[in-house]
Design a protein around this motif. Structure first.
Motif, PDB file in Angstrom:
ATOM      1  N   ASP A 283      25.493 -14.319 -27.270  1.00 17.58           N
ATOM      2  CA  ASP A 283      26.535 -15.118 -27.917  1.00 17.58           C
ATOM      3  C   ASP A 283      27.129 -14.373 -29.118  1.00 17.58           C
ATOM      4  N   VAL A 284      27.463 -13.101 -28.901  1.00 13.85           N
ATOM      5  CA  VAL A 284      28.084 -12.285 -29.945  1.00 13.85           C
ATOM      6  C   VAL A 284      29.568 -12.621 -30.029  1.00 13.85           C
ATOM      7  N   LEU A 285      30.083 -12.785 -31.232  1.00 19.05           N
ATOM      8  CA  LEU A 285      31.487 -13.136 -31.405  1.00 19.05           C
ATOM      9  C   LEU A 285      32.402 -11.927 -31.272  1.00 19.05           C
ATOM     10  N   ARG A 286      31.969 -10.808 -31.863  1.00 15.74           N
ATOM     11  CA  ARG A 286      32.877  -9.669 -31.989  1.00 15.74           C
ATOM     12  C   ARG A 286      32.075  -8.375 -32.010  1.00 15.74           C
ATOM     13  N   MET A 287      32.581  -7.346 -31.322  1.00 13.39           N
ATOM     14  CA  MET A 287      32.022  -6.001 -31.397  1.00 13.39           C
ATOM     15  C   MET A 287      33.180  -5.019 -31.501  1.00 13.39           C
ATOM     16  N   LYS A 288      32.994  -3.986 -32.310  1.00 14.23           N
ATOM     17  CA  LYS A 288      34.036  -2.974 -32.445  1.00 14.23           C
ATOM     18  C   LYS A 288      33.425  -1.704 -33.009  1.00 14.23           C
ATOM     19  N   GLY A 289      34.059  -0.578 -32.713  1.00 16.40           N
ATOM     20  CA  GLY A 289      33.542   0.666 -33.248  1.00 16.40           C
ATOM     21  C   GLY A 289      34.227   1.884 -32.666  1.00 16.40           C
ATOM     22  N   PHE A 290      33.847   3.055 -33.195  1.00 15.73           N
ATOM     23  CA  PHE A 290      34.348   4.340 -32.715  1.00 15.73           C
ATOM     24  C   PHE A 290      33.189   5.096 -32.070  1.00 15.73           C
ATOM     25  N   PHE A 291      33.496   5.864 -30.994  1.00  8.65           N
ATOM     26  CA  PHE A 291      32.433   6.528 -30.249  1.00  8.65           C
ATOM     27  C   PHE A 291      32.881   7.906 -29.776  1.00  8.65           C
ATOM     28  N   GLU A 292      31.879   8.768 -29.583  1.00  9.74           N
ATOM     29  CA  GLU A 292      32.115  10.077 -28.997  1.00  9.74           C
ATOM     30  C   GLU A 292      31.867   9.989 -27.497  1.00  9.74           C
ATOM     31  N   LYS A 296      34.909  15.160 -24.455  1.00 15.70           N
ATOM     32  CA  LYS A 296      36.268  14.746 -24.806  1.00 15.70           C
ATOM     33  C   LYS A 296      36.561  15.075 -26.274  1.00 15.70           C
ATOM     34  N   PRO A 297      37.746  15.590 -26.569  1.00 15.52           N
ATOM     35  CA  PRO A 297      38.086  15.904 -27.963  1.00 15.52           C
ATOM     36  C   PRO A 297      38.564  14.684 -28.754  1.00 15.52           C
ATOM     37  N   MET A 298      38.848  13.576 -28.052  1.00 15.48           N
ATOM     38  CA  MET A 298      39.395  12.389 -28.705  1.00 15.48           C
ATOM     39  C   MET A 298      38.295  11.383 -29.041  1.00 15.48           C
ATOM     40  N   ARG A 299      38.542  10.601 -30.073  1.00 14.16           N
ATOM     41  CA  ARG A 299      37.632   9.532 -30.480  1.00 14.16           C
ATOM     42  C   ARG A 299      37.957   8.259 -29.713  1.00 14.16           C
ATOM     43  N   LEU A 300      36.932   7.590 -29.182  1.00 12.43           N
ATOM     44  CA  LEU A 300      37.134   6.369 -28.405  1.00 12.43           C
ATOM     45  C   LEU A 300      37.005   5.151 -29.314  1.00 12.43           C
ATOM     46  N   LEU A 301      38.030   4.307 -29.326  1.00  8.30           N
ATOM     47  CA  LEU A 301      38.016   3.039 -30.058  1.00  8.30           C
ATOM     48  C   LEU A 301      37.713   1.919 -29.080  1.00  8.30           C
ATOM     49  N   VAL A 302      36.716   1.107 -29.396  1.00  7.97           N
ATOM     50  CA  VAL A 302      36.333  -0.034 -28.557  1.00  7.97           C
ATOM     51  C   VAL A 302      36.406  -1.296 -29.399  1.00  7.97           C
ATOM     52  N   GLN A 303      37.041  -2.331 -28.861  1.00 11.87           N
ATOM     53  CA  GLN A 303      37.126  -3.620 -29.547  1.00 11.87           C
ATOM     54  C   GLN A 303      36.855  -4.735 -28.544  1.00 11.87           C
ATOM     55  N   GLY A 304      35.980  -5.662 -28.931  1.00  8.37           N
ATOM     56  CA  GLY A 304      35.636  -6.756 -28.039  1.00  8.37           C
ATOM     57  C   GLY A 304      35.649  -8.100 -28.729  1.00  8.37           C
ATOM     58  N   TRP A 317      39.030  13.980 -32.870  1.00  7.42           N
ATOM     59  CA  TRP A 317      38.052  14.116 -33.939  1.00  7.42           C
ATOM     60  C   TRP A 317      38.509  15.231 -34.871  1.00  7.42           C
ATOM     61  N   HIS A 318      38.365  15.015 -36.187  1.00  8.59           N
ATOM     62  CA  HIS A 318      38.703  16.061 -37.136  1.00  8.59           C
ATOM     63  C   HIS A 318      37.668  17.176 -37.085  1.00  8.59           C
ATOM     64  N   LYS A 319      38.099  18.379 -37.421  1.00  6.71           N
ATOM     65  CA  LYS A 319      37.233  19.550 -37.293  1.00  6.71           C
ATOM     66  C   LYS A 319      35.956  19.406 -38.111  1.00  6.71           C
ATOM     67  N   ASP A 320      36.065  18.834 -39.319  1.00  6.27           N
ATOM     68  CA  ASP A 320      34.899  18.715 -40.200  1.00  6.27           C
ATOM     69  C   ASP A 320      34.277  17.321 -40.173  1.00  6.27           C
ATOM     70  N   GLU A 321      34.613  16.519 -39.163  1.00  3.28           N
ATOM     71  CA  GLU A 321      34.158  15.135 -39.082  1.00  3.28           C
ATOM     72  C   GLU A 321      32.871  15.029 -38.271  1.00  3.28           C
ATOM     73  N   LEU A 322      31.934  14.218 -38.752  1.00  5.92           N
ATOM     74  CA  LEU A 322      30.705  13.972 -38.014  1.00  5.92           C
ATOM     75  C   LEU A 322      31.012  13.066 -36.820  1.00  5.92           C
ATOM     76  N   ARG A 323      30.743  13.551 -35.628  1.00  5.82           N
ATOM     77  CA  ARG A 323      31.021  12.775 -34.407  1.00  5.82           C
ATOM     78  C   ARG A 323      29.878  11.791 -34.157  1.00  5.82           C
ATOM     79  N   ARG A 324      29.928  10.693 -34.883  1.00  3.07           N
ATOM     80  CA  ARG A 324      28.862   9.694 -34.793  1.00  3.07           C
ATOM     81  C   ARG A 324      29.431   8.382 -34.280  1.00  3.07           C
ATOM     82  N   GLY A 325      28.844   7.858 -33.226  1.00  2.00           N
ATOM     83  CA  GLY A 325      29.267   6.567 -32.710  1.00  2.00           C
ATOM     84  C   GLY A 325      28.625   5.439 -33.493  1.00  2.00           C
TER      85      GLY A 325
END
Length: 345
Positions: A283-292, A296-304, A317-325
């Motif tokens: 019974d989760v109301l909302r989920m959202k986040g960024f993922f690797e 893929k070189p692009m960041r995935l945006l997920v919204q629920g 993803w930026h060159k110096d950015e930590l690719r953390r989901g």
């Protein structure tokens, strides 16, 4: 309608329940600002600023990144003195002032306390609430998420005062509508013509007669319709009724949020299916986040919202950015964090 004070910067408050489409609507406003210099104040319930990141990635000249302020220390309606007032003062101390300020509240915020803050002397002389806009997920309303009949509840309470019919989610939803100068019935593309009428009727039953309902999808609305309402809402705050009018202060003990770290995804579609199942089971109301996504070189945006999810690659993803989901999970108090974390994997 109150006449606008030309010495004050008009401010629009965008409210709306979790996942109604507030950020999408604001992004549309930024991309169609028609020469206005805009500033944004974004408030999220949770520790990861997903909405702020989405809007900063727009890269439009109407709202430079310096004009986007994010408040992530709790719901803005509870932190007016600590967060909102200093943010406004910082924004107005910059050289070139904005033509219009847009405030996006969290999905759990009550807009009335925020409108009251505009009566503070340090703010009242410089800003006015041009309008409060409530964004509503039409499909959710039609599905009965907030379909309680206020008249029926009142009759039941009158018949048996011992009965408790309080529903925190419905109260938040109704308070957002009751404070609005305009309601945007969003996600109309998910509804048939008859369903749109039904959703409008359900919302209209809560609203004062003077409040207009605009039907749209993907937050696509003409800025000329949304900005320039000239409501001066701070001058008539007592006419905007709320379930919380008799409470000394408002808190959010009914809700909780937490953040989960997620490793690289090998199959985004399967991940979305897993999240949908988790939302239903817990019974989760909302989920959202960024993922690797692996490879893929692009960041995935997920919204629920509930079981409904959307995904898209929003930027590289930026060159110096930590690719953390990171996944933000929001629900009513009592969520089984351990079980949800285990299911997310």
């Amino acid at each position: 309608m109150a006449a606008p004070d030309t010495h004050k910067i008009p401010t629009t408050i965008i409210t709306g329940f979790l996942g109604s489409g507030k950020t999408t609507l604001i992004r549309h406003l930024l991309e169609h600002a028609q020469g206005r210099r805009l500033a944004l104040i974004i408030n999220e319930f949770g520790d990861v600023g997903v909405d702020g990141e989405i809007l900063r990635s727009c890269g439009v000249a109407s709202c430079p990144e310096d004009n986007i302020i994010e408040l992530a220390n709790g719901c803005i309606c509870c932190t007016v003195a600590d967060d909102f007032v200093p943010a406004i003062e910082a924004l107005l101390s910059r050289g070139e002032k904005p033509d219009h300020i847009i405030i996006e509240t969290s999905g759990l915020a009550l807009p009335k306390p925020l409108v009251k803050a505009f009566d503070w002397p340090t703010i009242r002389s410089r800003l006015t609430v041009d309008g409060v806009v409530a964004v509503v997920d039409g499909a959710a309303v039609l599905a009965g998420t907030f379909a309680d009949d206020p008249d029926l509840v009142a009759a039941q309470r009158a018949a048996d005062p011992s009965l408790d019919h309080d529903n925190p989610l419905e109260e938040v939803f109704e308070d957002q509508l009751l404070c609005a100068d305009m309601v945007v019935l969003n996600k109309s593309d998910l509804l048939s013509a008859d369903e749109k009428i039904q959703a409008r009727d359900q919302i209209a039953a809560i609203l004062p007669p003077a409040v207009k309902i605009v039907v749209t999808s993907e937050g696509r609305i003409d800025p000329e319709l949304l900005l320039g309402l000239e409501a001066a809402a701070e001058d008539a705050i007592e006419t905007r009724k709320s379930h919380h009018d008799d409470e000394p202060e408002h808190d959010h003990d009914e809700f909780e949020s937490f953040v989960l770290d997620v490793g690289p995804l090998s199959d985004p579609d399967q991940f979305i299916l897993r999240l949908s199942s988790i939302a239903e089971q817990h019974d989760v109301l909302r989920m959202k986040g960024f993922f690797e996504v692996a490879g893929k070189p692009m960041r995935l945006l997920v919204q629920g919202v509930g079981r409904r999810f959307r995904q898209n690659f929003d930027r590289p993803w930026h060159k110096d950015e930590l690719r953390r989901g990171r996944l933000v999970v929001i629900g009513e108090a009592g969520l089984d964090r351990a079980a949800i974390a285990a299911a997310v994997g």
